[in-house]
Scaffold this motif. Sequence first.
Motif, PDB file in Angstrom:
ATOM      1  N   ASP A 148      11.436 -18.171 -11.608  1.00 54.97           N
ATOM      2  CA  ASP A 148      10.772 -19.343 -11.022  1.00 54.97           C
ATOM      3  C   ASP A 148      10.457 -20.390 -12.078  1.00 54.97           C
ATOM      4  O   ASP A 148      10.636 -21.597 -11.850  1.00 54.97           O
ATOM      5  CB  ASP A 148       9.481 -18.922 -10.307  1.00 54.97           C
ATOM      6  CG  ASP A 148       9.747 -18.116  -9.046  1.00 54.97           C
ATOM      7  OD1 ASP A 148      10.861 -18.257  -8.483  1.00 54.97           O
ATOM      8  OD2 ASP A 148       8.862 -17.351  -8.617  1.00 54.97           O
ATOM      9  N   ASP A 149       9.990 -19.946 -13.240  1.00 58.93           N
ATOM     10  CA  ASP A 149       9.673 -20.886 -14.316  1.00 58.93           C
ATOM     11  C   ASP A 149      10.925 -21.607 -14.806  1.00 58.93           C
ATOM     12  O   ASP A 149      10.908 -22.822 -15.050  1.00 58.93           O
ATOM     13  CB  ASP A 149       9.014 -20.154 -15.479  1.00 58.93           C
ATOM     14  CG  ASP A 149       7.631 -19.625 -15.124  1.00 58.93           C
ATOM     15  OD1 ASP A 149       7.126 -19.977 -14.043  1.00 58.93           O
ATOM     16  OD2 ASP A 149       7.068 -18.865 -15.930  1.00 58.93           O
ATOM     17  N   LEU A 150      12.015 -20.856 -14.968  1.00 56.49           N
ATOM     18  CA  LEU A 150      13.255 -21.460 -15.446  1.00 56.49           C
ATOM     19  C   LEU A 150      13.788 -22.482 -14.445  1.00 56.49           C
ATOM     20  O   LEU A 150      14.196 -23.586 -14.833  1.00 56.49           O
ATOM     21  CB  LEU A 150      14.306 -20.373 -15.693  1.00 56.49           C
ATOM     22  CG  LEU A 150      14.027 -19.424 -16.856  1.00 56.49           C
ATOM     23  CD1 LEU A 150      15.047 -18.299 -16.877  1.00 56.49           C
ATOM     24  CD2 LEU A 150      14.038 -20.163 -18.190  1.00 56.49           C
ATOM     25  N   ARG A 151      13.764 -22.128 -13.158  1.00 51.51           N
ATOM     26  CA  ARG A 151      14.245 -23.068 -12.146  1.00 51.51           C
ATOM     27  C   ARG A 151      13.402 -24.339 -12.124  1.00 51.51           C
ATOM     28  O   ARG A 151      13.927 -25.441 -11.951  1.00 51.51           O
ATOM     29  CB  ARG A 151      14.250 -22.397 -10.762  1.00 51.51           C
ATOM     30  CG  ARG A 151      15.391 -21.405 -10.554  1.00 51.51           C
ATOM     31  CD  ARG A 151      15.510 -21.012  -9.097  1.00 51.51           C
ATOM     32  NE  ARG A 151      14.372 -20.213  -8.661  1.00 51.51           N
ATOM     33  CZ  ARG A 151      14.375 -18.885  -8.570  1.00 51.51           C
ATOM     34  NH1 ARG A 151      15.467 -18.204  -8.898  1.00 51.51           N
ATOM     35  NH2 ARG A 151      13.305 -18.233  -8.149  1.00 51.51           N
ATOM     36  N   TYR A 152      12.096 -24.181 -12.313  1.00 54.09           N
ATOM     37  CA  TYR A 152      11.217 -25.353 -12.300  1.00 54.09           C
ATOM     38  C   TYR A 152      11.489 -26.253 -13.508  1.00 54.09           C
ATOM     39  O   TYR A 152      11.601 -27.479 -13.371  1.00 54.09           O
ATOM     40  CB  TYR A 152       9.753 -24.927 -12.297  1.00 54.09           C
ATOM     41  CG  TYR A 152       8.789 -26.097 -12.261  1.00 54.09           C
ATOM     42  CD1 TYR A 152       8.460 -26.709 -11.063  1.00 54.09           C
ATOM     43  CD2 TYR A 152       8.251 -26.612 -13.446  1.00 54.09           C
ATOM     44  CE1 TYR A 152       7.606 -27.803 -11.028  1.00 54.09           C
ATOM     45  CE2 TYR A 152       7.395 -27.707 -13.428  1.00 54.09           C
ATOM     46  CZ  TYR A 152       7.074 -28.291 -12.212  1.00 54.09           C
ATOM     47  OH  TYR A 152       6.235 -29.383 -12.189  1.00 54.09           O
ATOM     48  N   ILE A 153      11.600 -25.652 -14.679  1.00 55.51           N
ATOM     49  CA  ILE A 153      11.830 -26.449 -15.889  1.00 55.51           C
ATOM     50  C   ILE A 153      13.179 -27.164 -15.811  1.00 55.51           C
ATOM     51  O   ILE A 153      13.290 -28.352 -16.146  1.00 55.51           O
ATOM     52  CB  ILE A 153      11.763 -25.554 -17.135  1.00 55.51           C
ATOM     53  CG1 ILE A 153      10.330 -25.033 -17.338  1.00 55.51           C
ATOM     54  CG2 ILE A 153      12.225 -26.309 -18.375  1.00 55.51           C
ATOM     55  CD1 ILE A 153      10.191 -24.022 -18.437  1.00 55.51           C
ATOM     56  N   TYR A 154      14.208 -26.452 -15.363  1.00 55.92           N
ATOM     57  CA  TYR A 154      15.530 -27.067 -15.268  1.00 55.92           C
ATOM     58  C   TYR A 154      15.569 -28.137 -14.173  1.00 55.92           C
ATOM     59  O   TYR A 154      16.078 -29.243 -14.386  1.00 55.92           O
ATOM     60  CB  TYR A 154      16.598 -26.014 -14.960  1.00 55.92           C
ATOM     61  CG  TYR A 154      16.779 -24.956 -16.020  1.00 55.92           C
ATOM     62  CD1 TYR A 154      16.194 -25.069 -17.278  1.00 55.92           C
ATOM     63  CD2 TYR A 154      17.540 -23.815 -15.768  1.00 55.92           C
ATOM     64  CE1 TYR A 154      16.361 -24.094 -18.241  1.00 55.92           C
ATOM     65  CE2 TYR A 154      17.706 -22.836 -16.724  1.00 55.92           C
ATOM     66  CZ  TYR A 154      17.118 -22.967 -17.959  1.00 55.92           C
ATOM     67  OH  TYR A 154      17.282 -21.994 -18.903  1.00 55.92           O
TER      68      TYR A 154
ATOM     69  N   ALA B  76      19.291 -24.137 -22.679  1.00 52.21           N
ATOM     70  CA  ALA B  76      19.673 -22.856 -23.273  1.00 52.21           C
ATOM     71  C   ALA B  76      18.613 -22.392 -24.262  1.00 52.21           C
ATOM     72  O   ALA B  76      18.309 -21.192 -24.353  1.00 52.21           O
ATOM     73  CB  ALA B  76      21.027 -22.985 -23.960  1.00 52.21           C
ATOM     74  N   ASP B  77      18.036 -23.329 -25.007  1.00 50.26           N
ATOM     75  CA  ASP B  77      16.947 -22.982 -25.922  1.00 50.26           C
ATOM     76  C   ASP B  77      15.722 -22.479 -25.150  1.00 50.26           C
ATOM     77  O   ASP B  77      15.065 -21.524 -25.564  1.00 50.26           O
ATOM     78  CB  ASP B  77      16.563 -24.194 -26.765  1.00 50.26           C
ATOM     79  CG  ASP B  77      17.640 -24.580 -27.764  1.00 50.26           C
ATOM     80  OD1 ASP B  77      18.449 -23.709 -28.122  1.00 50.26           O
ATOM     81  OD2 ASP B  77      17.670 -25.759 -28.180  1.00 50.26           O
ATOM     82  N   VAL B  78      15.428 -23.148 -24.028  1.00 52.52           N
ATOM     83  CA  VAL B  78      14.312 -22.714 -23.177  1.00 52.52           C
ATOM     84  C   VAL B  78      14.565 -21.303 -22.657  1.00 52.52           C
ATOM     85  O   VAL B  78      13.662 -20.462 -22.644  1.00 52.52           O
ATOM     86  CB  VAL B  78      14.116 -23.701 -22.015  1.00 52.52           C
ATOM     87  CG1 VAL B  78      13.117 -23.148 -20.995  1.00 52.52           C
ATOM     88  CG2 VAL B  78      13.643 -25.047 -22.524  1.00 52.52           C
ATOM     89  N   LEU B  79      15.792 -21.036 -22.240  1.00 45.42           N
ATOM     90  CA  LEU B  79      16.156 -19.709 -21.758  1.00 45.42           C
ATOM     91  C   LEU B  79      15.909 -18.653 -22.826  1.00 45.42           C
ATOM     92  O   LEU B  79      15.308 -17.602 -22.561  1.00 45.42           O
ATOM     93  CB  LEU B  79      17.627 -19.698 -21.331  1.00 45.42           C
ATOM     94  CG  LEU B  79      18.223 -18.341 -20.955  1.00 45.42           C
ATOM     95  CD1 LEU B  79      17.504 -17.756 -19.741  1.00 45.42           C
ATOM     96  CD2 LEU B  79      19.726 -18.472 -20.677  1.00 45.42           C
ATOM     97  N   HIS B  80      16.365 -18.927 -24.032  1.00 44.63           N
ATOM     98  CA  HIS B  80      16.174 -17.974 -25.133  1.00 44.63           C
ATOM     99  C   HIS B  80      14.692 -17.726 -25.395  1.00 44.63           C
ATOM    100  O   HIS B  80      14.247 -16.576 -25.524  1.00 44.63           O
ATOM    101  CB  HIS B  80      16.853 -18.496 -26.397  1.00 44.63           C
ATOM    102  CG  HIS B  80      16.610 -17.647 -27.607  1.00 44.63           C
ATOM    103  ND1 HIS B  80      15.578 -17.897 -28.493  1.00 44.63           N
ATOM    104  CD2 HIS B  80      17.240 -16.537 -28.072  1.00 44.63           C
ATOM    105  CE1 HIS B  80      15.589 -16.986 -29.446  1.00 44.63           C
ATOM    106  NE2 HIS B  80      16.592 -16.161 -29.217  1.00 44.63           N
ATOM    107  N   ASN B  81      13.915 -18.795 -25.463  1.00 43.07           N
ATOM    108  CA  ASN B  81      12.482 -18.654 -25.762  1.00 43.07           C
ATOM    109  C   ASN B  81      11.740 -17.881 -24.680  1.00 43.07           C
ATOM    110  O   ASN B  81      10.874 -17.051 -24.980  1.00 43.07           O
ATOM    111  CB  ASN B  81      11.860 -20.042 -25.941  1.00 43.07           C
ATOM    112  CG  ASN B  81      12.387 -20.760 -27.172  1.00 43.07           C
ATOM    113  OD1 ASN B  81      12.862 -20.125 -28.115  1.00 43.07           O
ATOM    114  ND2 ASN B  81      12.318 -22.081 -27.166  1.00 43.07           N
ATOM    115  N   TYR B  82      12.067 -18.136 -23.430  1.00 41.62           N
ATOM    116  CA  TYR B  82      11.377 -17.450 -22.335  1.00 41.62           C
ATOM    117  C   TYR B  82      11.769 -15.975 -22.258  1.00 41.62           C
ATOM    118  O   TYR B  82      10.946 -15.122 -21.921  1.00 41.62           O
ATOM    119  CB  TYR B  82      11.653 -18.156 -21.011  1.00 41.62           C
ATOM    120  CG  TYR B  82      10.664 -19.251 -20.709  1.00 41.62           C
ATOM    121  CD1 TYR B  82      10.510 -20.342 -21.579  1.00 41.62           C
ATOM    122  CD2 TYR B  82       9.864 -19.213 -19.573  1.00 41.62           C
ATOM    123  CE1 TYR B  82       9.598 -21.344 -21.320  1.00 41.62           C
ATOM    124  CE2 TYR B  82       8.944 -20.215 -19.305  1.00 41.62           C
ATOM    125  CZ  TYR B  82       8.815 -21.280 -20.184  1.00 41.62           C
ATOM    126  OH  TYR B  82       7.894 -22.266 -19.919  1.00 41.62           O
TER     127      TYR B  82
END
Length: 233
Positions: free
Chosen positions: A131-137, A115-121
């Motif tokens: 694509d970046d979010l799916r890869y990180i998750y 969720a923090d990654v989502l907010h930052n991106y």
Amino acid sequence: NELEAVSLTANPNFRCFISAEPPPLPDIQSVPESILQNCIKIANEAAQSLKANLRRAFAQFEQDRFDKTSKPMEYKGLLFGLCVYHALILGRRKFGSQGWSRHYNFNQGDLTICADVLHNYLEKYEKVPYDDLRYIYGEIMYGGHITDNWDRTTNATYLQVLLRPEILQGMNLMPGFKSPDSSRYERENYRKYIEEKLPLESPQMFGLHPNAEIGYLTAQGEGLFLTIMSIEG
């Protein structure tokens, strides 16, 4: 008896917490029944149902998280999708090897960090970097637990289906359960949506065959009767 004697002279604010987990000693397999009967018992069991997992996942995020984003529509929609994803991959574990080939310790920490990654991106990029979010998750956060290639493919498929632009337009997250309109829904609305709109749980909601539940229910029944027999001695 020694604990009772000490309690007579102990500070009134002193509290003794005894875990129900028995000590690792060969002659002690369980906590004495007399102690358990006289204790105030508190249990924090892992959620079993899909609704309980989704409810617990969404409850991790207070209103202040929603208030600090500059893209509330995207954040709310994708955060809800992330919670659904988290609840689904946790729920698959009860199906044994049909769910995951191995036991993976997915946890609340994975969810909150994602969720923090989502907010930052969302704050960093003008457009949502799906694509970046799916890869990180899928490859780093949750995927970091996964060691089997087929399980990794399954995990990536969940993300491919759930985290896409259509999630902001009322797409089906699972059979009979659509993503809410994030432009009209606030945190409390999402909470009520989980309680009122989530259908009865079935293997199809996890993408599994209807018969996948047979093995789970059989194992659950066997475990129940084994527990009853062990209590009876």
